[in-house]
Scaffold this motif. Structure first.
Motif, short mmCIF file in Angstrom:
data_model
loop_
_atom_site.label_atom_id
_atom_site.label_comp_id
_atom_site.label_asym_id
_atom_site.label_seq_id
_atom_site.Cartn_x
_atom_site.Cartn_y
_atom_site.Cartn_z
N ILE A 99 0.84 -1.20 0.00
CA ILE A 99 0.00 0.00 0.00
C ILE A 99 0.88 1.25 0.00
CG2 ILE A 99 -1.68 1.32 1.35
CD1 ILE A 99 -2.84 -1.44 2.23
N LYS A 103 0.83 4.09 -2.72
CA LYS A 103 0.51 5.49 -2.37
C LYS A 103 1.59 6.42 -2.91
CE LYS A 103 -0.03 8.79 1.30
NZ LYS A 103 1.19 9.48 0.86
N GLU A 108 -4.74 5.88 -5.79
CA GLU A 108 -5.72 6.28 -4.77
C GLU A 108 -6.20 5.06 -4.00
OE1 GLU A 108 -6.84 9.45 -4.21
OE2 GLU A 108 -5.45 10.24 -5.72
N LYS A 109 -6.73 5.32 -2.80
CA LYS A 109 -7.24 4.24 -1.96
C LYS A 109 -8.31 3.43 -2.70
CE LYS A 109 -9.60 3.54 2.44
NZ LYS A 109 -10.31 4.24 3.52
N GLU A 110 -9.26 4.15 -3.36
CA GLU A 110 -10.36 3.46 -4.04
C GLU A 110 -9.81 2.57 -5.16
OE1 GLU A 110 -10.48 6.75 -3.25
OE2 GLU A 110 -11.82 6.28 -1.56
#
Lengths: 129, 371
Positions: A99, A103, A108-110
């Motif tokens: 992650i 990042k 993006e997180k989504e």
């Protein structure tokens, strides 16, 4: 099940082999109780030393994926290993790194979650076919 | 026709077959191999590659045919068994040196065009095939019971007829069917044919075993179809081997009956020999051309094509003009030949090395004992 081994990859061959067998089990390409080729057969067909295959089989045995029968050789276990505390710890650690790396690269997180979800669906989908 | 002429013709015919096989080589080898050099499959269609194949054929004809005629004349005029053997070896050496020249040219072509680094090279292996190939790729071992049965009949005939054999047993016939060679009566002479038959069975069984256990070689571009080709290839050759063996066993049992005096010489024996010999040669040439190495020339529609996948570049593991496989890191003993059709050994494995040296030892021992 088809194995694809990349001889120029940074991932060592025994690790490529281990991962692909785990993916094969998840996708249902390798079934519970199925006999795997002997280390000699598989090593010969890939064109690698049989100790490399032996190493993979032993790791998978210790992880709880295989049983090694003296007569029949390596077989996929009927009941697969469960996610215990130790496993969850490793999972979080690996994801933490992945992650973070994503990042940094502006994923993006989504988007990250969508990628995860798609891969998960694909595996389930394969398994039901 | 004189005896000399017959010998010379037979000899010339043998050389002609060697030459034809040599010229056919690029047609029966896998499509991603140019004279032992691995190139991307689609590059075999390029002008440069075609030019090399054409040049190879032309050179074989220009050098091979005059050399053949020269050898033919030599054998016709100098009637000696050694000339026969030596000139066959020389001819094979000549053909191999032509191959080596075009192997070098192919290496140069690959380097100049950068065909070595096109993309990611992978090895694809089918797990099920790896596990089950001994059961699914060849016809059953039980078929060997037929030739073994024929040998047993031959042995029984020899043992039964032994007491009634004459002191001098006829063992050689000229081309008209007249006896022109005898040997003193002994158990060895009586069992000579059955022993030859047993030896043939062992040789064919070893080849059958090659075809059964040899390493799987899958084209990463379309693995499923490649696997199908591979299975057909092995199955067809194992059937060919069994049929050939049965024909040879029948023929040699008939020859045994001739030596034992059970039957007299007749044209039927020649016809039977002709059929066996013809099947051996024509059968193998036809299969090689139609099926190709590893089933590569079979006309099957290929489905999924992964154009980014390439075979790994393993040229450096093939020595002596890319004809001898030497890979200490590979567990397989039997692998597909790089050039031509069939199987060879991994010379880096002790068993492979033994199989390679054995024929040389046998030849040397034979020469010592015959002298």
């Amino acid at each position: 099940m088809l194995l694809k081994i990349d001889f120029e990859s940074e991932t060592p061959i025994y690790e490529q082999l281990r991962r692909q067998i785990i993916i094969g089990i998840a996708k249902g390409e390798l079934e519970a109780g199925e006999e795997l080729p002997s280390v000699r057969q598989l090593g010969g067909d890939i064109g690698i030393n049989l100790h490399t295959v032996n190493k993979t089989y032993n790791i998978l045995k210790n992880e709880g994926y295989l049983i090694i029968d003296r007569r029949k050789g390596a077989m996929i276990k009927d009941n697969l290993p469960q996610a215990e505390e130790e496993y969850l710890r490793i999972l979080k650690e690996e994801l933490n790194y992945l992650i973070s790396d994503s990042k940094n690269r502006n994923i993006e997180k989504e988007e990250f979650i969508k990628i995860c979800s798609d891969i998960y669906d694909e595996i389930i989908d394969k398994n039901h076919k | 026709m004189s005896e000399n002429m017959i010998t010379a013709l037979f000899y010339g015919f043998t050389l002609l077959i060697l030459l034809i096989l040599q010229i056919l080589t690029p047609r029966i080898t896998r499509r991603n191999i140019l004279f032992g050099v691995k190139i991307p499959e689609d590059k075999i269609e390029t002008e440069e590659a075609k030019k090399i194949i054409k040049g190879f054929k032309r050179e074989n004809l220009i050098i091979g045919i005059p050399a053949l005629i020269l050898n033919f004349i030599l054998v016709y005029y100098i009637e000696h068994i050694y000339i026969f053997g030596i000139s066959i070896f020389l001819y094979m050496g000549l053909l191999f040196s032509i191959y080596l020249r075009w192997n070098k040219k192919s290496k140069k072509l690959k380097e100049e065009n950068g065909w070595g680094h096109l993309g990611k090279g992978v090895v694809v292996v089918d797990m099920k095939f790896s596990r089950d190939k001994e059961k699914i790729v060849t016809i059953s071992k039980k078929w060997f019971l037929i030739p073994i049965g024929i040998i047993i009949i031959s042995i029984i005939l020899s043992l039964k007829m032994y007491p009634s054999l004459p002191d001098r047993v006829p063992t050689h016939w000229d081309w008209k069917g007249n006896i022109d060679g005898y040997m003193d009566k002994s158990m060895f002479v009586a069992l000579m044919m059955p022993m030859t038959q047993a030896l043939m069975t062992i040789v064919i069984y070893i080849t059958y075993y090659f075809s059964m256990t040899a390493k799987q070689q899958i084209n990463p571009r379309n693995p499923e179809d490649s696997l199908k080709r591979n299975i057909i290839f092995r199955k067809v050759w194992s059937i060919y081997l069994i049929v050939l063996l049965v024909l040879m066993e029948i023929f040699f049992t008939v020859l045994n009956m001739l030596v034992l005096g059970i039957i007299r010489y007749s044209v039927i024996i020649d016809i039977l020999g002709g059929i066996t010999f013809g099947f051996a040669i024509i059968g193998s040439v036809v299969l090689s051309v139609v099926v190709g190495q590893g089933g590569d020339r079979l006309k099957i529609k290929d489905n999924s094509e992964d154009l980014n996948a390439y075979d790994i570049d393993d040229d450096r593991l093939w020595k002596l003009g890319n004809t001898i496989y030497y890979n200490p890191d590979d567990a397989s003993v039997f692998v597909e030949k790089r050039v031509g059709v069939g199987w060879t050994i991994n010379a880096a494995r002790p068993l492979g090395m033994a199989i390679m040296i054995l024929p040389i030892i046998i030849i040397i021992l034979t020469i010592i004992f015959v002298k």
